[in-house]
Design a protein around this motif. Structure first.
Motif, short mmCIF file in Angstrom:
data_model
loop_
_atom_site.label_atom_id
_atom_site.label_comp_id
_atom_site.label_asym_id
_atom_site.label_seq_id
_atom_site.Cartn_x
_atom_site.Cartn_y
_atom_site.Cartn_z
N HIS A 116 0.80 -1.22 0.00
CA HIS A 116 0.00 0.00 0.00
C HIS A 116 0.84 1.28 0.00
O HIS A 116 0.31 2.36 -0.21
N GLY A 117 2.14 1.13 0.24
CA GLY A 117 3.00 2.31 0.18
C GLY A 117 2.80 3.27 1.33
O GLY A 117 2.86 4.49 1.14
N VAL A 118 2.56 2.73 2.51
CA VAL A 118 2.31 3.55 3.70
C VAL A 118 3.45 3.35 4.70
O VAL A 118 3.74 2.22 5.08
N GLU A 119 4.08 4.44 5.09
CA GLU A 119 5.21 4.35 6.02
C GLU A 119 4.91 5.12 7.30
O GLU A 119 4.34 6.21 7.25
N MET A 120 5.30 4.55 8.41
CA MET A 120 5.12 5.23 9.71
C MET A 120 6.36 6.05 10.01
O MET A 120 7.45 5.49 10.14
N PHE A 121 6.17 7.34 10.14
CA PHE A 121 7.30 8.19 10.53
C PHE A 121 7.24 8.52 12.01
O PHE A 121 8.21 9.02 12.58
N GLN A 133 -0.35 12.55 2.43
CA GLN A 133 1.00 13.14 2.32
C GLN A 133 1.98 12.69 3.40
O GLN A 133 3.09 12.32 3.11
N GLY A 134 1.57 12.74 4.65
CA GLY A 134 2.51 12.53 5.75
C GLY A 134 2.96 11.09 5.95
O GLY A 134 3.84 10.82 6.77
N CYS A 135 2.36 10.17 5.23
CA CYS A 135 2.74 8.76 5.45
C CYS A 135 3.03 8.04 4.13
O CYS A 135 2.86 6.83 4.02
N ARG A 136 3.47 8.81 3.14
CA ARG A 136 3.85 8.18 1.87
C ARG A 136 5.21 7.52 2.01
O ARG A 136 6.17 8.15 2.46
N SER A 137 5.27 6.29 1.59
CA SER A 137 6.50 5.52 1.75
C SER A 137 7.61 6.06 0.86
O SER A 137 7.39 6.37 -0.30
N ARG A 138 8.79 6.12 1.41
CA ARG A 138 9.96 6.50 0.61
C ARG A 138 10.51 5.30 -0.16
O ARG A 138 11.41 5.46 -0.98
N MET A 139 10.02 4.12 0.15
CA MET A 139 10.57 2.92 -0.48
C MET A 139 9.66 2.35 -1.57
O MET A 139 10.14 1.81 -2.55
#
Ligand code: PLP
Length: 360
Positions: A152-157, A290-296
């Motif tokens: 899903h391309g969701v990253e936790m920052f 925006q705030g949780c878009r995966s960088r990978m």
């Protein structure tokens, strides 16, 4: 001639590391045999695994009260192995933010009692849950999260606030080593190797020592973290070639300046792809907040899915591979792991802009 490989995993590895492995393949450091052919108990391989561990500790700043395990298997195996090792007759909490954490939650149900602390499924997994959407059991044996949802391309920052005393357990398979992480905030971190570390077949576990020794009595010894920790990951034969290659990757990342430098490069690469999506006037879309878009892992759809096939054909003609999206979300996915070069990302962005200009 190497392609630009955007596959989600197994994934691109640094060419320099593959070249070194090739050069050492037949005769490792003058010992007359391949690393694959030598005893895991001999001093040569023992040196390799110890150095790999020391380099990983150095890169990630792993505190001394954590064990590092190099195990056989993949992250999916860990979905079962973690409750076997940590449940200890209690219940565990799961946060479901995409396909992988959902699988982890389902698999854990086979082992024992688990509960859902919160999920973003009703919003189609396009964000991380707000604090108010999460309810943790203060008695939970652990709380499980997936810090980068590969599909899903969701990253936790930012990490969810868990009650004091509840250890956070994180599946970091697809973004470990992509940026500095504060290991001390976790009870356990695990990652399959085939995204940012090396060949499939190896899985790395970083576990706080006080969480060892809790395995269910029925846990097989090769699956028991404390038995593996006692034996330096070598109760039985470990995945020696994978550990060797992971060790080369760790040295390569250190030579690049460590994880802070790696993060800077990853931010720049991700920005290029997201900017190409955002500036396309809706020709390309990424559904993630925006705030949780995966960088990978950058999933994106074409406004007109009938053009998907053409896009992939043109990508292949430019030697860009592995861009077809996961079947559950469709469209495209660009996995831009550590080893994806700026050159590769630039080639992708050029294709995206050029294609949109012609087809919009
Ligand atoms: C790839 C992946 C997995 C599964 O790894 P396997 O080695 O196939 O078991 C689990 N979790 C995440 C986040 C992944 O990206």
């Amino acid at each position: 001639m190497r392609i630009f490989n955007f596959s989600a995993g197994p994934a691109v590895l640094p060419t320099a590391v593959l070249e070194q492995a090739r050069d050492e393949l037949l005769d490792w450091h003058g010992c007359g045999m391949s690393i694959m052919e030598m005893s895991h108990r001999g001093k040569d391989f023992t040196g390799v695994i110890e150095e790999a561990q020391a380099d990983l500790r150095d890169l990630m700043g792993i505190p001394s009260n954590y064990k590092v395990l190099f195990l056989q298997g993949g992250a999916t195996q860990l979905f079962a192995q973690i409750p076997m090792n940590l449940l200890a007759g209690r219940s565990a909490d799961y946060v479901v933010t995409g396909s992988w954490s959902k699988k982890a939650y389902k698999e854990a149900q086979r082992i024992g009692s688990v509960r859902l602390a919160g999920t973003t499924e009703s919003g189609k997994f396009t964000c991380v849950p707000a604090a108010a959407e999460l309810q943790f059991d203060p008695q939970a044996a652990y709380a499980h999260i997936c810090t980068n949802e590969t599909i899903h391309g969701v990253e936790m920052f930012e990490l969810p606030e868990v009650p004091a005393g509840v250890p956070l357990v994180a599946d970091m398979s697809s973004h470990i080593l992509s940026r500095p992480m504060d290991v001390s905030r976790y009870g356990l971190i695990y990652a399959g190797a085939q995204k940012n570390i090396g060949p499939a077949g190896l899985v790395i576990v970083i576990v706080r020592e006080d969480l060892l020794g809790r395995a269910l009595p029925s846990t097989p010894s090769v699956m028991d973290f404390s038995v593996m920790a006692e034996h330096g990951s070598m109760l039985n034969t470990p995945p020696t070639f994978g550990i060797y290659l992971a060790g080369l990757i760790f040295k390569h990342l250190k030579a690049q300046g460590g994880l802070a430098a790696v993060e800077t490069a990853n931010i720049a690469k991700a920005r290029l792809v997201y900017d190409a999506i955002e500036s396309s006037g809706g020709f390309y879309r990424n559904p993630v907040e925006q705030g949780c878009r995966s960088r990978m892992n950058v999933p994106f759809t074409l406004e007109n899915p009938a053009l998907d096939g053409d896009f992939l054909v043109e990508a292949a003609a430019r030697r860009l591979a592995g861009l077809k999206g996961h079947k559950s979300v469709g469209g495209m996915r660009a996995s831009i792991y550590n080893a994806m070069s700026l050159e590769g990302v630039t080639a992708l962005v050029e294709l995206m802009q050029d294609f949109a200009a012609r087809k919009a």
